[in-house]
Enzyme design. Structure first.
Site, PDB file in Angstrom:
ATOM      1  N   GLU A 168       0.830  -1.203   0.000  1.00  0.00           N
ATOM      2  CA  GLU A 168       0.000   0.000   0.000  1.00  0.00           C
ATOM      3  C   GLU A 168       0.865   1.254   0.000  1.00  0.00           C
ATOM      4  O   GLU A 168       2.035   1.216   0.366  1.00  0.00           O
ATOM      5  CB  GLU A 168      -0.942  -0.016   1.208  1.00  0.00           C
ATOM      6  CG  GLU A 168      -1.908  -1.209   1.192  1.00  0.00           C
ATOM      7  CD  GLU A 168      -2.865  -1.223   2.364  1.00  0.00           C
ATOM      8  OE1 GLU A 168      -3.238  -0.122   2.825  1.00  0.00           O
ATOM      9  OE2 GLU A 168      -3.226  -2.323   2.810  1.00  0.00           O
ATOM     10  N   TYR A 169       0.269   2.369  -0.418  1.00  0.00           N
ATOM     11  CA  TYR A 169       0.936   3.677  -0.487  1.00  0.00           C
ATOM     12  C   TYR A 169       2.126   3.653  -1.453  1.00  0.00           C
ATOM     13  O   TYR A 169       3.171   4.245  -1.195  1.00  0.00           O
ATOM     14  CB  TYR A 169       1.381   4.134   0.908  1.00  0.00           C
ATOM     15  CG  TYR A 169       0.238   4.242   1.883  1.00  0.00           C
ATOM     16  CD1 TYR A 169      -0.685   5.280   1.790  1.00  0.00           C
ATOM     17  CD2 TYR A 169       0.057   3.285   2.873  1.00  0.00           C
ATOM     18  CE1 TYR A 169      -1.744   5.380   2.682  1.00  0.00           C
ATOM     19  CE2 TYR A 169      -0.994   3.358   3.758  1.00  0.00           C
ATOM     20  CZ  TYR A 169      -1.898   4.404   3.664  1.00  0.00           C
ATOM     21  OH  TYR A 169      -2.955   4.482   4.537  1.00  0.00           O
ATOM     22  N   MET A 231      -9.867  -3.933  -1.697  1.00  0.00           N
ATOM     23  CA  MET A 231      -9.927  -3.657  -0.252  1.00  0.00           C
ATOM     24  C   MET A 231     -11.078  -2.683   0.039  1.00  0.00           C
ATOM     25  O   MET A 231     -10.876  -1.513   0.393  1.00  0.00           O
ATOM     26  CB  MET A 231      -8.591  -3.129   0.239  1.00  0.00           C
ATOM     27  CG  MET A 231      -7.482  -4.166   0.137  1.00  0.00           C
ATOM     28  SD  MET A 231      -5.917  -3.641   0.864  1.00  0.00           S
ATOM     29  CE  MET A 231      -5.381  -2.436  -0.349  1.00  0.00           C
ATOM     30  N   THR A 232     -12.281  -3.209  -0.105  1.00  0.00           N
ATOM     31  CA  THR A 232     -13.487  -2.385  -0.004  1.00  0.00           C
ATOM     32  C   THR A 232     -13.953  -2.249   1.445  1.00  0.00           C
ATOM     33  O   THR A 232     -15.024  -2.724   1.832  1.00  0.00           O
ATOM     34  CB  THR A 232     -14.600  -2.982  -0.885  1.00  0.00           C
ATOM     35  OG1 THR A 232     -14.621  -4.413  -0.720  1.00  0.00           O
ATOM     36  CG2 THR A 232     -14.366  -2.657  -2.342  1.00  0.00           C
ATOM     37  N   TYR A 233     -13.123  -1.590   2.223  1.00  0.00           N
ATOM     38  CA  TYR A 233     -13.428  -1.293   3.630  1.00  0.00           C
ATOM     39  C   TYR A 233     -12.541  -0.138   4.075  1.00  0.00           C
ATOM     40  O   TYR A 233     -11.696   0.337   3.315  1.00  0.00           O
ATOM     41  CB  TYR A 233     -13.212  -2.515   4.522  1.00  0.00           C
ATOM     42  CG  TYR A 233     -11.998  -3.351   4.185  1.00  0.00           C
ATOM     43  CD1 TYR A 233     -10.713  -2.934   4.503  1.00  0.00           C
ATOM     44  CD2 TYR A 233     -12.141  -4.567   3.528  1.00  0.00           C
ATOM     45  CE1 TYR A 233      -9.601  -3.701   4.183  1.00  0.00           C
ATOM     46  CE2 TYR A 233     -11.031  -5.347   3.206  1.00  0.00           C
ATOM     47  CZ  TYR A 233      -9.762  -4.903   3.546  1.00  0.00           C
ATOM     48  OH  TYR A 233      -8.667  -5.669   3.230  1.00  0.00           O
ATOM     49  N   GLU A 234     -12.762   0.331   5.275  1.00  0.00           N
ATOM     50  CA  GLU A 234     -12.005   1.443   5.866  1.00  0.00           C
ATOM     51  C   GLU A 234     -12.397   2.817   5.339  1.00  0.00           C
ATOM     52  O   GLU A 234     -11.598   3.740   5.354  1.00  0.00           O
ATOM     53  CB  GLU A 234     -10.495   1.242   5.730  1.00  0.00           C
ATOM     54  CG  GLU A 234      -9.938   0.135   6.609  1.00  0.00           C
ATOM     55  CD  GLU A 234      -9.943   0.483   8.098  1.00  0.00           C
ATOM     56  OE1 GLU A 234      -9.051   1.186   8.580  1.00  0.00           O
ATOM     57  OE2 GLU A 234     -10.895   0.017   8.783  1.00  0.00           O
ATOM     58  N   TRP A 356     -11.067  -9.339   5.983  1.00  0.00           N
ATOM     59  CA  TRP A 356     -10.085  -8.752   6.890  1.00  0.00           C
ATOM     60  C   TRP A 356     -10.817  -8.441   8.187  1.00  0.00           C
ATOM     61  O   TRP A 356     -11.646  -7.547   8.239  1.00  0.00           O
ATOM     62  CB  TRP A 356      -9.468  -7.471   6.327  1.00  0.00           C
ATOM     63  CG  TRP A 356      -8.525  -6.876   7.340  1.00  0.00           C
ATOM     64  CD1 TRP A 356      -8.773  -5.837   8.198  1.00  0.00           C
ATOM     65  CD2 TRP A 356      -7.199  -7.330   7.616  1.00  0.00           C
ATOM     66  NE1 TRP A 356      -7.691  -5.614   8.991  1.00  0.00           N
ATOM     67  CE2 TRP A 356      -6.711  -6.520   8.667  1.00  0.00           C
ATOM     68  CE3 TRP A 356      -6.394  -8.352   7.121  1.00  0.00           C
ATOM     69  CZ2 TRP A 356      -5.436  -6.691   9.205  1.00  0.00           C
ATOM     70  CZ3 TRP A 356      -5.131  -8.514   7.653  1.00  0.00           C
ATOM     71  CH2 TRP A 356      -4.661  -7.685   8.678  1.00  0.00           C
TER      72      TRP A 356
END
Length: 374
Positions: A168-169, A231-234, A356
């Site tokens: 990530e990033y 990553m469909t959360y947060e 997750w």
């Protein structure tokens, strides 16, 4: 399978009588605890299905090596893959194993005919994603080859079935180099019968700005890897304002974009197995939410004597309560919000789901998943 939303007059006995099933099954499926109090607005799963898990879609669960054996054994029957979180690496490409032994997890996964997956993450010494570490690796062919060689050795010795690349990033300038790295890993490991997946930040447009998004080429990575996890959360997160963790309107936007770049049969959507409890009022840079389990959230609402509300637009449950003169707002997942996500998987004919994480048991989720994908 039915979802029952609790009314003020409901009891476990009255609900069981209405649906013609045993109180014990409602209690077990929904992890109710004595004296079996309910919260108004609580969503209960009413399932008449048998207790045998059926694997009709691909389901991955991330877990740390310190997961309890009981939770692992309760969850594995519903998984096709178990992602062990996580391995790191140095700028020179030396593989860094987790601090705890992963043997038990791997052996238990194989016992349940679940594929154990090595999760690779670029964590720095501070425990956070480090884009300089990523940059050093993806721009150094020698370091890449060293890492791939060590991955192959670890896969063979430990008995893993593949690698999940969770970076990530990524710097925008490293976007193409990262895609080439994933392609290199996939081509090499596929020859040895190992699979490779890659985790993707939840983009909803090709030109989406932000460090989370600009370094991820959906089309290129979808072609490079065997499959992907969105990553469909947060959206609701520790340092952000109170809101749904995985709002269905946002997930839909991500999926609608993803299927224009990646074949649907290669896409898993991410599902959070947790929620957040925010103290109010929210102050940016000051307020910090507490992570809370989905079952724990319902029990908290019961203890506080508050009604659980449901956002029909974002398909997510929430409630507010007072404690020590501080108001709190809680957003989490229940069987209604999960059903909305399962419906999306079916609508777009996606590969499946990635959780997750699976460190806490949410039994109703797994039963609902089974009942949806028989």
């Amino acid at each position: 399978m039915t979802i029952h939303v609790v009314k003020a007059s409901d009891t476990v006995d009255s609900i069981a009588k209405t649906y013609g099933i045993s109180t014990d099954k409602i209690i077990y499926d929904n992890q109710l605890i004595y004296p079996f109090r309910l919260a108004v607005g609580q969503a209960l799963l009413i399932s008449n299905g048998n207790d045998k898990p059926v694997k009709r879609i691909d389901v991955n669960g991330y877990a740390y090596p310190f997961i309890s054996n009981w939770v692992l054994e309760e969850t594995l029957p519903y998984l096709t893959e178990l992602s062990v979180f996580s391995y790191g690496f140095t700028p020179e490409g030396d593989l860094i194993p987790p601090p705890l032994d992963t043997t038990v997890m791997i052996d238990k996964a194989k016992e349940f005919k679940v594929l154990p997956i090595l999760t690779l993450t670029p964590f720095g010494l501070d425990g956070k994603f480090n884009n300089q570490l990523i940059s050093a690796l993806v721009n150094d062919p020698k370091a890449q080859q060293n890492l791939i060689d060590q991955l192959i050795k670890e896969l063979k010795e430990k008995g893993y079935g593949g690698v999940d690349i969770d970076f990530e990033y990524i710097l925008p300038t490293d976007r193409d180099a990262f895609t080439s790295f994933v392609k290199n890993v996939t081509q090499t490991l596929n020859k040895l019968s190992y699979q490779v997946s890659v985790a993707l930040a939840p983009k909803s447009a090709v030109s989406q700005k932000g460090l989370l998004y600009e370094g991820k080429d959906y089309g290129g990575l979808g072609a490079a890897a065997n499959h992907v996890l969105l990553m469909t959360y947060e959206w609701g997160y520790t340092y952000g304002p109170p809101m749904a963790v995985a709002p269905i309107t946002q997930i839909r936007k991500v999926v609608e974009y993803a299927v224009t770049e990646i074949p649907a049969e290669k896409i898993n959507i991410g599902i959070p197995n947790y929620g957040y409890d925010w103290p109010l009022p929210f102050e940016q840079g000051v307020t910090k939410a507490k992570t809370i389990g989905n079952v724990e959230a319902v029990r908290l609402a019961i203890e506080q004597g508050v009604e659980i509300m449901y956002d029909e637009v974002e398909q997510s449950p929430f409630f507010r309560y007072w404690q020590d003169n501080i108001q709190h707002e809680v957003w989490f997942e229940d069987v209604r919000s999960l059903q909305a996500k399962f419906d999306l998987i079916k609508e777009f004919n996606l590969r499946g789901a990635g959780y997750w994480h699976i460190m806490q048991l949410f039994r109703a989720n797994w039963i609902l998943l089974r009942d949806n994908f028989l």
